[in-house]
Design a protein around this motif. Structure first.
Motif, PDB file in Angstrom:
ATOM      1  N   VAL A 260      44.251  41.365  31.410  1.00 29.94           N
ATOM      2  CA  VAL A 260      43.489  42.389  30.692  1.00 29.94           C
ATOM      3  C   VAL A 260      42.932  41.772  29.414  1.00 29.94           C
ATOM      4  CG1 VAL A 260      43.543  44.624  29.528  1.00 29.94           C
ATOM      5  CG2 VAL A 260      44.874  44.274  31.625  1.00 29.94           C
ATOM      6  N   PHE A 261      41.634  41.982  29.186  1.00 31.93           N
ATOM      7  CA  PHE A 261      40.969  41.520  27.975  1.00 31.93           C
ATOM      8  C   PHE A 261      40.284  42.712  27.304  1.00 31.93           C
ATOM      9  CE2 PHE A 261      41.234  37.917  30.787  1.00 31.93           C
ATOM     10  CZ  PHE A 261      41.581  36.863  29.960  1.00 31.93           C
ATOM     11  N   TYR A 262      39.940  42.527  26.041  1.00 35.92           N
ATOM     12  CA  TYR A 262      39.138  43.536  25.350  1.00 35.92           C
ATOM     13  C   TYR A 262      37.908  42.836  24.803  1.00 35.92           C
ATOM     14  CZ  TYR A 262      37.747  47.588  22.616  1.00 35.92           C
ATOM     15  OH  TYR A 262      37.047  48.674  22.132  1.00 35.92           O
ATOM     16  N   ASN A 263      36.743  43.424  25.034  1.00 36.72           N
ATOM     17  CA  ASN A 263      35.514  42.865  24.475  1.00 36.72           C
ATOM     18  C   ASN A 263      35.086  43.721  23.285  1.00 36.72           C
ATOM     19  OD1 ASN A 263      32.492  42.455  24.147  1.00 36.72           O
ATOM     20  ND2 ASN A 263      32.989  40.861  25.635  1.00 36.72           N
ATOM     21  N   TYR A 264      35.159  43.129  22.098  1.00 35.74           N
ATOM     22  CA  TYR A 264      34.903  43.909  20.885  1.00 35.74           C
ATOM     23  C   TYR A 264      33.410  44.140  20.642  1.00 35.74           C
ATOM     24  CZ  TYR A 264      34.221  39.274  18.749  1.00 35.74           C
ATOM     25  OH  TYR A 264      33.793  37.988  18.466  1.00 35.74           O
ATOM     26  N   ILE A 265      32.547  43.463  21.409  1.00 38.89           N
ATOM     27  CA  ILE A 265      31.111  43.728  21.306  1.00 38.89           C
ATOM     28  C   ILE A 265      30.737  44.889  22.218  1.00 38.89           C
ATOM     29  CG2 ILE A 265      28.791  42.766  21.615  1.00 38.89           C
ATOM     30  CD1 ILE A 265      29.965  40.011  21.036  1.00 38.89           C
ATOM     31  N   LEU A 266      31.221  44.825  23.449  1.00 37.80           N
ATOM     32  CA  LEU A 266      30.994  45.934  24.376  1.00 37.80           C
ATOM     33  C   LEU A 266      31.860  47.136  24.056  1.00 37.80           C
ATOM     34  CD1 LEU A 266      30.850  44.036  27.799  1.00 37.80           C
ATOM     35  CD2 LEU A 266      28.935  44.907  26.470  1.00 37.80           C
ATOM     36  N   LYS A 267      32.936  46.882  23.282  1.00 37.30           N
ATOM     37  CA  LYS A 267      33.891  47.932  22.914  1.00 37.30           C
ATOM     38  C   LYS A 267      34.520  48.558  24.168  1.00 37.30           C
ATOM     39  CE  LYS A 267      31.880  49.186  18.410  1.00 37.30           C
ATOM     40  NZ  LYS A 267      32.027  47.826  18.020  1.00 37.30           N
ATOM     41  N   CYS A 268      35.042  47.692  25.021  1.00 34.43           N
ATOM     42  CA  CYS A 268      35.711  48.192  26.218  1.00 34.43           C
ATOM     43  C   CYS A 268      36.739  47.185  26.713  1.00 34.43           C
ATOM     44  CB  CYS A 268      34.698  48.478  27.329  1.00 34.43           C
ATOM     45  SG  CYS A 268      34.016  47.010  28.100  1.00 34.43           S
ATOM     46  N   PHE A 269      37.701  47.680  27.499  1.00 31.11           N
ATOM     47  CA  PHE A 269      38.665  46.806  28.156  1.00 31.11           C
ATOM     48  C   PHE A 269      38.029  46.216  29.415  1.00 31.11           C
ATOM     49  CE2 PHE A 269      41.537  49.410  25.614  1.00 31.11           C
ATOM     50  CZ  PHE A 269      42.455  48.465  25.163  1.00 31.11           C
ATOM     51  N   VAL A 270      38.449  44.998  29.744  1.00 30.78           N
ATOM     52  CA  VAL A 270      37.982  44.329  30.958  1.00 30.78           C
ATOM     53  C   VAL A 270      39.216  43.903  31.754  1.00 30.78           C
ATOM     54  CG1 VAL A 270      36.645  42.427  31.931  1.00 30.78           C
ATOM     55  CG2 VAL A 270      35.908  43.498  29.782  1.00 30.78           C
ATOM     56  N   LEU A 271      39.358  44.481  32.958  1.00 36.61           N
ATOM     57  CA  LEU A 271      40.496  44.176  33.817  1.00 36.61           C
ATOM     58  C   LEU A 271      40.090  43.111  34.828  1.00 36.61           C
ATOM     59  CD1 LEU A 271      41.576  47.846  34.685  1.00 36.61           C
ATOM     60  CD2 LEU A 271      41.917  46.579  32.541  1.00 36.61           C
ATOM     61  N   ILE A 272      40.983  42.144  35.062  1.00 36.04           N
ATOM     62  CA  ILE A 272      40.703  41.095  36.043  1.00 36.04           C
ATOM     63  C   ILE A 272      41.833  41.040  37.056  1.00 36.04           C
ATOM     64  CG2 ILE A 272      40.428  38.612  36.412  1.00 36.04           C
ATOM     65  CD1 ILE A 272      38.939  38.410  33.825  1.00 36.04           C
ATOM     66  N   ASP A 273      41.467  41.140  38.320  1.00 36.52           N
ATOM     67  CA  ASP A 273      42.420  41.020  39.418  1.00 36.52           C
ATOM     68  C   ASP A 273      42.126  39.707  40.149  1.00 36.52           C
ATOM     69  OD1 ASP A 273      44.529  41.795  40.982  1.00 36.52           O
ATOM     70  OD2 ASP A 273      43.331  43.020  42.346  1.00 36.52           O
ATOM     71  N   LEU A 274      43.096  38.819  40.241  1.00 39.77           N
ATOM     72  CA  LEU A 274      42.902  37.493  40.828  1.00 39.77           C
ATOM     73  C   LEU A 274      43.205  37.503  42.318  1.00 39.77           C
ATOM     74  CD1 LEU A 274      44.666  35.367  38.051  1.00 39.77           C
ATOM     75  CD2 LEU A 274      42.208  35.746  38.324  1.00 39.77           C
ATOM     76  N   LYS A 275      42.306  36.912  43.099  1.00 41.69           N
ATOM     77  CA  LYS A 275      42.505  36.776  44.533  1.00 41.69           C
ATOM     78  C   LYS A 275      42.127  35.350  44.944  1.00 41.69           C
ATOM     79  CE  LYS A 275      43.600  41.097  44.894  1.00 41.69           C
ATOM     80  NZ  LYS A 275      45.033  41.469  45.094  1.00 41.69           N
ATOM     81  N   THR A 276      43.094  34.610  45.479  1.00 45.13           N
ATOM     82  CA  THR A 276      42.828  33.231  45.884  1.00 45.13           C
ATOM     83  C   THR A 276      42.375  33.175  47.347  1.00 45.13           C
ATOM     84  OG1 THR A 276      45.185  32.959  46.373  1.00 45.13           O
ATOM     85  CG2 THR A 276      44.418  32.240  44.207  1.00 45.13           C
ATOM     86  N   ARG A 277      41.620  34.162  47.725  1.00 37.67           N
ATOM     87  CA  ARG A 277      41.085  34.255  49.091  1.00 37.67           C
ATOM     88  C   ARG A 277      39.805  35.074  49.025  1.00 37.67           C
ATOM     89  NH1 ARG A 277      42.016  39.392  49.477  1.00 37.67           N
ATOM     90  NH2 ARG A 277      43.985  40.333  48.859  1.00 37.67           N
ATOM     91  N   LYS A 278      39.231  35.337  50.189  1.00 36.06           N
ATOM     92  CA  LYS A 278      38.018  36.140  50.260  1.00 36.06           C
ATOM     93  C   LYS A 278      38.307  37.602  49.915  1.00 36.06           C
ATOM     94  CE  LYS A 278      34.157  36.934  53.445  1.00 36.06           C
ATOM     95  NZ  LYS A 278      33.629  36.632  54.805  1.00 36.06           N
ATOM     96  N   ILE A 279      37.371  38.234  49.234  1.00 34.57           N
ATOM     97  CA  ILE A 279      37.540  39.624  48.813  1.00 34.57           C
ATOM     98  C   ILE A 279      37.590  40.556  50.029  1.00 34.57           C
ATOM     99  CG2 ILE A 279      35.046  40.042  48.630  1.00 34.57           C
ATOM    100  CD1 ILE A 279      35.626  41.725  46.142  1.00 34.57           C
ATOM    101  N   THR A 280      38.359  41.649  49.897  1.00 34.16           N
ATOM    102  CA  THR A 280      38.460  42.648  50.965  1.00 34.16           C
ATOM    103  C   THR A 280      38.143  44.035  50.416  1.00 34.16           C
ATOM    104  OG1 THR A 280      40.796  43.168  50.575  1.00 34.16           O
ATOM    105  CG2 THR A 280      40.311  41.289  52.031  1.00 34.16           C
ATOM    106  N   HIS A 281      37.936  44.997  51.327  1.00 36.30           N
ATOM    107  CA  HIS A 281      37.716  46.387  50.919  1.00 36.30           C
ATOM    108  C   HIS A 281      38.921  46.912  50.148  1.00 36.30           C
ATOM    109  CE1 HIS A 281      33.974  47.470  53.011  1.00 36.30           C
ATOM    110  NE2 HIS A 281      34.341  46.583  53.919  1.00 36.30           N
ATOM    111  N   GLN A 282      40.123  46.483  50.553  1.00 42.81           N
ATOM    112  CA  GLN A 282      41.342  46.933  49.874  1.00 42.81           C
ATOM    113  C   GLN A 282      41.368  46.450  48.416  1.00 42.81           C
ATOM    114  OE1 GLN A 282      41.255  45.523  52.875  1.00 42.81           O
ATOM    115  NE2 GLN A 282      41.914  47.221  54.198  1.00 42.81           N
TER     116      GLN A 282
END
Length: 366
Positions: A260-282
């Motif tokens: 989780v990061f916060y961007n103080y210019i956009l004034k919003c939180f940025v969530l990152i989910d890591l996947k070491t494979r191809k993205i899925t609908h799930q």
């Protein structure tokens, strides 16, 4: 230091030959040793800046003279090559290294691209180092070059940071580049600014992971946290680290968001989910749920809506077109690469990711 001691500050300007050489704030306290150390530090910094400006101006003047001479030739390209080769030999013989053909070409190009740099209404402090300009003149796209120059000034990029960002085509990896401006404006969202902060693909060559090595999500997460300073540079301006395995508790269960990061210019939180494979609908559904939870349970009323980025080893056209990503203003899928591809490979990858971005964000909205 005695807390009751008076502190006196005054500015001292040292003038030599009618030119301002030093502009130093002198702070007088009851600790004369620290005062003298500060004078030395400020003087060294001022001297460095002055030398840098002189170096940049020397190279600009050399480039200007070469440019003027080249214009005299009937066949400019051939004549230009001839005088640069001849001049390089002459200058190297008399002044030593630093005047090779490559450098002289850089001086020549620098003058062509920055003819008004010493006439423009700008402070000397905004003149970058010659190392910066040597990289900037290699950027052929005027819009990209100007963008890199502005970032160097505003974000105080070092030469190494600029070099890395140019080589990794930072500007073109941003979702909002000149090729997307008109299309994005047609979306009509109130927060188009976010497209200037999200890159696809993201490059993590600084992790030093072998190109074909297998890596688990927990290992990737640990490696990113261990190189957090470089990660923040890659993410872009305004990002601050907020946590890993960020805990969200609901009445029914517990959830953990990778980064989780916060961007103080956009004034919003940025969530990152890591996947070491191809993205899925799930994966998309899970991130959509995380963003909704975060907005309801963690976001402050003064914050803008939370952004979610699924960072995966491979994106997918069907996911872009037919999942919750389609038309979402808060969800993004970005591909990561653990090595810096060749220029041709990276250009092709950037174009492919742009196409997926169009599919997810633009189609049927224009």
């Amino acid at each position: 230091m005695n807390k009751n001691a008076k502190t006196v500050t005054k500015k001292v300007e040292i003038i030599t030959n009618n030119s301002l050489v030093m502009d130093v704030n002198i702070v007088t306290t009851d600790n004369y040793e620290n005062d003298i150390k500060e004078i030395i530090k400020q003087s060294q910094l001022t001297a460095y800046r002055a030398v840098n400006v002189l170096l940049v101006k020397r190279n600009w003047l050399i480039g200007k003279r070469i440019y003027e001479e080249v214009l005299k030739g009937d066949n400019r390209a051939e004549y230009g090559t001839m005088i640069i080769v001849k001049l390089s030999k002459t200058l190297t013989k008399e002044f030593g290294k630093g005047y090779g053909k490559t450098n002289l070409y850089s001086f020549y190009t620098f003058y062509k691209l920055y003819r008004n740099i010493f006439y423009a209404p700008r402070r000397k402090s905004l003149i970058l180092s010659w190392s910066h300009y040597r990289i900037l003149v290699s950027v052929l796209d005027p819009k990209a070059r100007k963008w890199y120059e502005n970032e160097c000034i505003n974000q105080q990029w070092s030469y190494r940071t600029l070099k890395r960002n140019v080589e990794s085509q930072y500007y073109y990896r941003l979702l909002k580049t000149q090729s997307l401006d008109d299309t994005i404006k047609q979306i009509g969202t109130p927060n188009d600014e976010k497209y200037e902060f999200i890159k696809n693909p993201m490059i993590f060559e600084f992790l030093d992971v072998p190109q074909n090595a297998e890596i688990h999500e927990s290992e990737l997460e640990t490696a990113l946290i261990s190189n957090l300073k470089d990660v923040l540079v890659e993410l872009g301006k305004g990002f601050a680290y907020a946590g890993r395995q960020f805990h969200i508790h609901t009445e029914k269960d517990d959830y953990f968001i990778d980064l989780v990061f916060y961007n103080y210019i956009l004034k919003c939180f940025v969530l990152i989910d890591l996947k070491t494979r191809k993205i899925t609908h799930q994966d998309v559904g899970q991130m959509d749920m995380y963003v909704r939870m975060f907005d309801e349970l963690k976001k402050d009323s003064s914050d803008n809506p939370t952004l979610g980025i699924i960072l995966c080893s491979e994106t997918d056209e069907d996911i872009a077109r037919y999942s919750v990503l389609k038309g979402s203003e808060q969800l993004f899928a970005s591909k990561y690469k653990l090595y810096l591809p060749s220029e041709e490979e990276l250009k092709a990858e950037i174009e492919r990711q742009k196409e997926l971005f169009y599919a997810a964000q633009v189609e049927e909205k224009v």
